[in-house]
Design a protein around this motif. Structure first.
Motif, mmCIF file in Angstrom:
data_model
loop_
_atom_site.group_PDB
_atom_site.id
_atom_site.type_symbol
_atom_site.label_atom_id
_atom_site.label_comp_id
_atom_site.label_asym_id
_atom_site.label_seq_id
_atom_site.Cartn_x
_atom_site.Cartn_y
_atom_site.Cartn_z
ATOM 1 N N ASN A 165 2.550 50.675 41.946
ATOM 2 C CA ASN A 165 2.825 49.328 42.440
ATOM 3 C C ASN A 165 2.311 48.271 41.463
ATOM 4 O OD1 ASN A 165 4.148 49.903 44.969
ATOM 5 N ND2 ASN A 165 2.175 50.541 45.793
ATOM 6 N N LEU A 166 1.158 48.536 40.861
ATOM 7 C CA LEU A 166 0.613 47.617 39.863
ATOM 8 C C LEU A 166 1.532 47.542 38.649
ATOM 9 C CD1 LEU A 166 -1.653 45.815 38.762
ATOM 10 C CD2 LEU A 166 -2.793 47.897 37.941
ATOM 11 N N ASP A 167 2.036 48.696 38.215
ATOM 12 C CA ASP A 167 2.966 48.714 37.083
ATOM 13 C C ASP A 167 4.223 47.908 37.392
ATOM 14 O OD1 ASP A 167 1.280 50.251 35.527
ATOM 15 O OD2 ASP A 167 2.234 52.160 36.050
ATOM 16 N N LEU A 168 4.745 48.046 38.616
ATOM 17 C CA LEU A 168 5.926 47.276 39.006
ATOM 18 C C LEU A 168 5.642 45.778 38.914
ATOM 19 C CD1 LEU A 168 8.846 47.318 40.281
ATOM 20 C CD2 LEU A 168 7.672 47.002 42.481
ATOM 21 N N GLU A 169 4.507 45.347 39.433
ATOM 22 C CA GLU A 169 4.185 43.927 39.430
ATOM 23 C C GLU A 169 4.004 43.392 38.017
ATOM 24 O OE1 GLU A 169 4.304 41.803 42.000
ATOM 25 O OE2 GLU A 169 5.113 43.575 43.008
ATOM 26 N N TRP A 197 10.430 49.029 47.352
ATOM 27 C CA TRP A 197 10.490 48.139 46.191
ATOM 28 C C TRP A 197 11.732 47.246 46.188
ATOM 29 C CZ3 TRP A 197 8.820 51.255 41.203
ATOM 30 C CH2 TRP A 197 7.462 51.570 41.306
ATOM 31 N N ILE A 198 12.731 47.571 46.999
ATOM 32 C CA ILE A 198 14.007 46.852 46.928
ATOM 33 C C ILE A 198 13.838 45.366 47.196
ATOM 34 C CG2 ILE A 198 16.309 46.629 47.919
ATOM 35 C CD1 ILE A 198 15.996 49.137 46.228
ATOM 36 N N GLU A 199 13.107 45.019 48.237
ATOM 37 C CA GLU A 199 12.924 43.607 48.589
ATOM 38 C C GLU A 199 12.237 42.854 47.450
ATOM 39 O OE1 GLU A 199 10.868 40.855 52.114
ATOM 40 O OE2 GLU A 199 10.934 43.053 52.303
ATOM 41 N N ARG A 200 11.237 43.481 46.843
ATOM 42 C CA ARG A 200 10.521 42.830 45.728
ATOM 43 C C ARG A 200 11.449 42.612 44.544
ATOM 44 N NH1 ARG A 200 8.888 39.984 42.756
ATOM 45 N NH2 ARG A 200 6.980 39.945 41.495
ATOM 46 N N ASN A 202 14.781 42.366 44.591
ATOM 47 C CA ASN A 202 15.777 41.346 44.937
ATOM 48 C C ASN A 202 15.182 39.939 44.860
ATOM 49 O OD1 ASN A 202 18.099 42.874 45.357
ATOM 50 N ND2 ASN A 202 17.548 43.355 47.470
ATOM 51 N N ALA A 203 13.935 39.793 45.289
ATOM 52 C CA ALA A 203 13.283 38.488 45.225
ATOM 53 C C ALA A 203 13.141 38.019 43.780
ATOM 54 C CB ALA A 203 11.914 38.551 45.898
ATOM 55 N N CYS A 204 12.853 38.949 42.901
ATOM 56 C CA CYS A 204 12.717 38.606 41.487
ATOM 57 C C CYS A 204 14.068 38.218 40.888
ATOM 58 C CB CYS A 204 12.112 39.800 40.734
ATOM 59 S SG CYS A 204 11.376 39.380 39.146
ATOM 60 N N ILE A 205 15.112 38.934 41.274
ATOM 61 C CA ILE A 205 16.460 38.604 40.800
ATOM 62 C C ILE A 205 16.888 37.236 41.321
ATOM 63 C CG2 ILE A 205 18.894 39.260 40.940
ATOM 64 C CD1 ILE A 205 17.948 42.192 41.054
ATOM 65 N N ASP A 206 16.659 36.974 42.611
ATOM 66 C CA ASP A 206 17.024 35.688 43.202
ATOM 67 C C ASP A 206 16.276 34.542 42.521
ATOM 68 O OD1 ASP A 206 18.706 36.970 44.936
ATOM 69 O OD2 ASP A 206 17.300 36.948 46.626
ATOM 70 N N SER A 207 15.008 34.741 42.243
ATOM 71 C CA SER A 207 14.222 33.723 41.576
ATOM 72 C C SER A 207 14.765 33.417 40.189
ATOM 73 C CB SER A 207 12.749 34.161 41.486
ATOM 74 O OG SER A 207 11.971 33.225 40.780
ATOM 75 N N SER A 208 15.170 34.464 39.489
ATOM 76 C CA SER A 208 15.757 34.290 38.160
ATOM 77 C C SER A 208 17.065 33.508 38.239
ATOM 78 C CB SER A 208 15.998 35.655 37.515
ATOM 79 O OG SER A 208 16.666 35.534 36.288
ATOM 80 N N HIS A 209 17.906 33.842 39.220
ATOM 81 C CA HIS A 209 19.164 33.146 39.375
ATOM 82 C C HIS A 209 18.949 31.658 39.706
ATOM 83 C CE1 HIS A 209 21.595 37.051 40.380
ATOM 84 N NE2 HIS A 209 21.243 36.957 39.128
ATOM 85 N N ASN A 210 17.975 31.376 40.545
ATOM 86 C CA ASN A 210 17.691 29.996 40.923
ATOM 87 C C ASN A 210 17.210 29.173 39.731
ATOM 88 O OD1 ASN A 210 18.408 30.429 43.596
ATOM 89 N ND2 ASN A 210 16.324 30.940 44.248
ATOM 90 N N ARG A 211 16.411 29.794 38.877
ATOM 91 C CA ARG A 211 15.945 29.095 37.676
ATOM 92 C C ARG A 211 17.117 28.745 36.758
ATOM 93 N NH1 ARG A 211 11.784 32.919 37.808
ATOM 94 N NH2 ARG A 211 12.789 34.109 36.155
ATOM 95 N N LYS A 212 18.081 29.662 36.664
ATOM 96 C CA LYS A 212 19.235 29.423 35.792
ATOM 97 C C LYS A 212 20.131 28.304 36.335
ATOM 98 C CE LYS A 212 19.378 34.195 34.121
ATOM 99 N NZ LYS A 212 20.123 35.487 34.156
ATOM 100 N N LEU A 213 20.115 28.107 37.671
ATOM 101 C CA LEU A 213 20.971 27.089 38.283
ATOM 102 C C LEU A 213 20.367 25.688 38.168
ATOM 103 C CD1 LEU A 213 22.081 28.965 41.510
ATOM 104 C CD2 LEU A 213 23.495 28.461 39.508
ATOM 105 N N LYS A 214 19.082 25.612 37.875
ATOM 106 C CA LYS A 214 18.421 24.285 37.814
ATOM 107 C C LYS A 214 18.800 23.568 36.519
ATOM 108 C CE LYS A 214 14.478 25.381 40.751
ATOM 109 N NZ LYS A 214 13.002 25.502 40.819
#
Length: 214
Positions: A165-169, A197-200, A202-214
């Motif tokens: 889990n630490l490695d994933l983070e 791990w799926i929710e984590r 997806n949250a990282c992907i969504d955050s990346s997409h939101n940054r690109k839209l700004k």
């Protein structure tokens, strides 16, 4: 046959490179060290060091190691000596090595299967990757497993440890979205009913997409 005793004095990455580089085989650093090589920093203590080779080259590996190293097959919690010229059956994919005359383990070798130049994920054979897209290489010439593939091995285990889990983070925020999506989709194939791990991811992907839209 004996019980596995985890008394380790693992080699360094440089020491592994010194042993493996002269051999005419393909090899990659795996495990937590592969992720630290990707991040270019040491994120935690490592109890061992893992090297990956192709199954087709395991006897060639033994030829080069046999004079100085003792190899043991690790299977279902047991260690069995790897005899000279012994071709390993397909269920054996984990070898432990120690210097002859020593009692502590120095490095571990994991064997991977491939077909038509594709790496095959042992836990679900439908998950594959071109061998040319299996690795990254440091500036010092050390090849290691791509981080999303190494995270799949960790997350795809029946027992996810605290260090996994630490490695994933540590690694997930540094991946591009293609790599994150590949990891998510591969875990979904292996665990169609869900994976922690799926929710984590997806949250990282969504955050990346939101940054690109700004």
């Amino acid at each position: 046959m004996s019980e596995i005793k985890e008394i380790w004095q693992p080699l360094s990455v440089d020491e592994v490179q010194g042993i493996f580089s002269p051999m005419p085989i393909q090899w990659w650093i795996a495990g937590g060290w592969a992720l630290d090589l990707y991040l270019d920093r040491i994120t935690r203590e490592h109890d061992d060091i893992d090297v990956v080779i192709l199954r087709s080259q395991h006897l060639l590996l033994q030829k080069y190691l046999f004079s100085d190293w003792e190899g043991y097959k690790a299977f279902k919690g047991k260690l069995t000596p790897w005899n000279k010229n012994e071709k390993l059956e397909t269920h054996f994919d984990n070898l432990w090595f120690k210097k002859k005359g020593k009692s502590s383990w120095a490095f571990q070798v994991m064997i991977i299967d491939c077909e038509d130049d594709y790496w095959i994920y042992k836990r679900n054979g439908t998950i594959r990757r071109k061998l040319t897209d299996f690795e990254l290489t440091t500036s010092e010439g050390v090849s290691y497993i791509r981080p999303e593939i190494q995270l799949l091995y960790k997350g795809g285990s029946s027992w996810i440890r605290e260090k996994d889990n630490l490695d994933l983070e540590n690694v997930l925020p540094t991946l591009d979205d293609v790599s994150r999506e590949w990891l998510r989709d591969s875990l979904t194939i292996q665990y169609p009913n869900g994976h922690p791990w799926i929710e984590r991811i997806n949250a990282c992907i969504d955050s990346s997409h939101n940054r690109k839209l700004k």
